[in-house]
Design an enzyme around this catalytic site. Sequence first.
Site, PDB file in Angstrom:
ATOM      1  N   MET A 106      13.112  24.615   3.192  1.00 12.18           N
ATOM      2  CA  MET A 106      12.376  23.745   2.034  1.00 12.18           C
ATOM      3  C   MET A 106      12.722  22.950   0.576  1.00 12.18           C
ATOM      4  SD  MET A 106       9.005  25.325  -0.424  1.00 12.18           S
ATOM      5  CE  MET A 106       8.364  26.149   0.937  1.00 12.18           C
ATOM      6  N   LYS A 138       0.906  -1.671   0.114  1.00  8.74           N
ATOM      7  CA  LYS A 138       0.486  -0.074   0.391  1.00  8.74           C
ATOM      8  C   LYS A 138       0.945   1.042   0.237  1.00  8.74           C
ATOM      9  CE  LYS A 138      -0.487   0.157   4.674  1.00  8.74           C
ATOM     10  NZ  LYS A 138      -1.046  -0.994   5.973  1.00  8.74           N
ATOM     11  N   ARG A 171     -11.136  -0.874  14.416  1.00 15.52           N
ATOM     12  CA  ARG A 171     -10.914   0.030  13.167  1.00 15.52           C
ATOM     13  C   ARG A 171     -11.581   0.346  11.499  1.00 15.52           C
ATOM     14  NH1 ARG A 171      -4.481   1.038  10.732  1.00 15.52           N
ATOM     15  NH2 ARG A 171      -5.418  -1.445   9.652  1.00 15.52           N
ATOM     16  N   TYR A 205      18.074  30.349   8.293  1.00 11.18           N
ATOM     17  CA  TYR A 205      16.952  31.016   9.695  1.00 11.18           C
ATOM     18  C   TYR A 205      17.128  30.525  10.769  1.00 11.18           C
ATOM     19  CZ  TYR A 205      14.171  30.949   4.722  1.00 11.18           C
ATOM     20  OH  TYR A 205      13.761  30.816   3.417  1.00 11.18           O
TER      21      TYR A 205
HETATM   22  C1  LIG Z   1       0.152  -1.863   7.237  1.00  9.44           C
HETATM   23  C2  LIG Z   1      -0.752  -2.819   7.177  1.00  9.44           C
HETATM   24  C3  LIG Z   1       0.285  -4.379   7.638  1.00  9.44           C
HETATM   25  C4  LIG Z   1       0.819  -4.664   7.322  1.00  9.44           C
HETATM   26  O1  LIG Z   1       1.641  -3.945   8.249  1.00  9.44           O
HETATM   27  P1  LIG Z   1       3.542  -4.087   8.308  1.00  9.44           P
HETATM   28  O2  LIG Z   1       3.851  -3.702  10.388  1.00  9.44           O
HETATM   29  O3  LIG Z   1       4.303  -3.135   8.227  1.00  9.44           O
HETATM   30  O4  LIG Z   1       4.263  -5.189   8.614  1.00  9.44           O
HETATM   31  C5  LIG Z   1      -0.857  -5.543   7.173  1.00  9.44           C
HETATM   32  N1  LIG Z   1      -2.352  -5.630   7.426  1.00  9.44           N
HETATM   33  C6  LIG Z   1      -3.365  -4.468   7.292  1.00  9.44           C
HETATM   34  C7  LIG Z   1      -4.334  -4.587   7.326  1.00  9.44           C
HETATM   35  C8  LIG Z   1      -2.419  -3.314   6.871  1.00  9.44           C
HETATM   36  O5  LIG Z   1      -3.029  -2.012   7.463  1.00  9.44           O
END
Ligand SMILES: *Cc1c(COP(=O)(O)O)cnc(C)c1O
Length: 342
Positions: free
Chosen positions: A289, A31, A122, A236
Amino acid sequence: MTLQIDLSAIAANYRALAAKSPGARASAVVKADAYGLGAEQVARRLAAEGARDFFVALDREVAAVRAGAGPEAQIFVLSGHMAGADLGSAIPVLNNPEQYFRDRAMRPGRPFGIQLDSGMNRLGFEPAEWAALKDEILAQGPVLVMSHLACADEPDHPMNAQQLAVFQQMTQGVTAPRSLAATGGILLGPDYHFDLTRPGIGLYGGRPFDAAQPVVRLSLPVIQTREVEAGETIGYSNTYTAPRRMRVSTVAAGYADGIHRRLSSDGDRPRIDLLADGQACPVVGRVSMDLITADVSALQTVPEALDLICPAQGIDAVADVIGTIGYEVLTALGQRYRRHYI
Ligand SMILES: *Cc1c(COP(=O)(O)O)cnc(C)c1O
């Protein structure tokens, strides 16, 4: 600005995590553009390594993974079937009755997964929702039944065993493949592995997989180097005053590139180094920046680029200074970098 991504290290981390759960199949969580490292390239490498299952967060992340992983891969969408989603060849992980009924109305007969809420509150079916629909849903043959752990990076946290018990209870009699463990869960041991594991951060070299090979090198080109006299200020708001005569290099990157401003020196006290072949060059003054200044007095010769992230200073070391986690450091690195895959 070069973000160097070691695909063979990602592959080695995948193999190592898969070897920790020999009874389960290891998927790959890609993701957010594979945690900012390039979903297509990472998916291609891991598919060559034998990964057949991939997880993304959103429908619009599917295409890049498909391009890399090929037509046979199963690509799961963790946000499930949202209104207006364009799922194409992907498999939604349905999170509640509303998503389930929408999906069955719009994709009858097509594969789907189910997410259960085992306590994180969640995503996923609540125990009561699941109890009411379990028989009907299982009759439709989900290809995956999964849940997610809230505290898996703390092995001694009682939440782990509690969620495991809830998941076991909710999936009693389920013959579909089950999945509970992300990176942290894999390290908790075989009780947590079930049929499919879902490592993400461990593939990319982050905690809690301490044995991970480093994956990322972030090199920032030096634009200019100058001598600064004792008593002169740098950057800065004059936050840093040179305590002695020093050489200062200015590199071409800053907070617009996802390099957090909290890496600025705390007044005269540096918080982080840029590295030249392992030699420390403390960041002095504010992160701007597009620019960062570092004390290169210790170097014989100033190289063309200095590293913010490298094996000697990994994503978690940077995260600790900022007060965040390696996940956020990686995903914050923007698209402005030239990505170089090795
Ligand atoms: C992001 C995620 C993972 C991977 O988690 P890591 O801690 O990065 O290994 C697995 N399952 C779900 C549902 C996630 O949201």
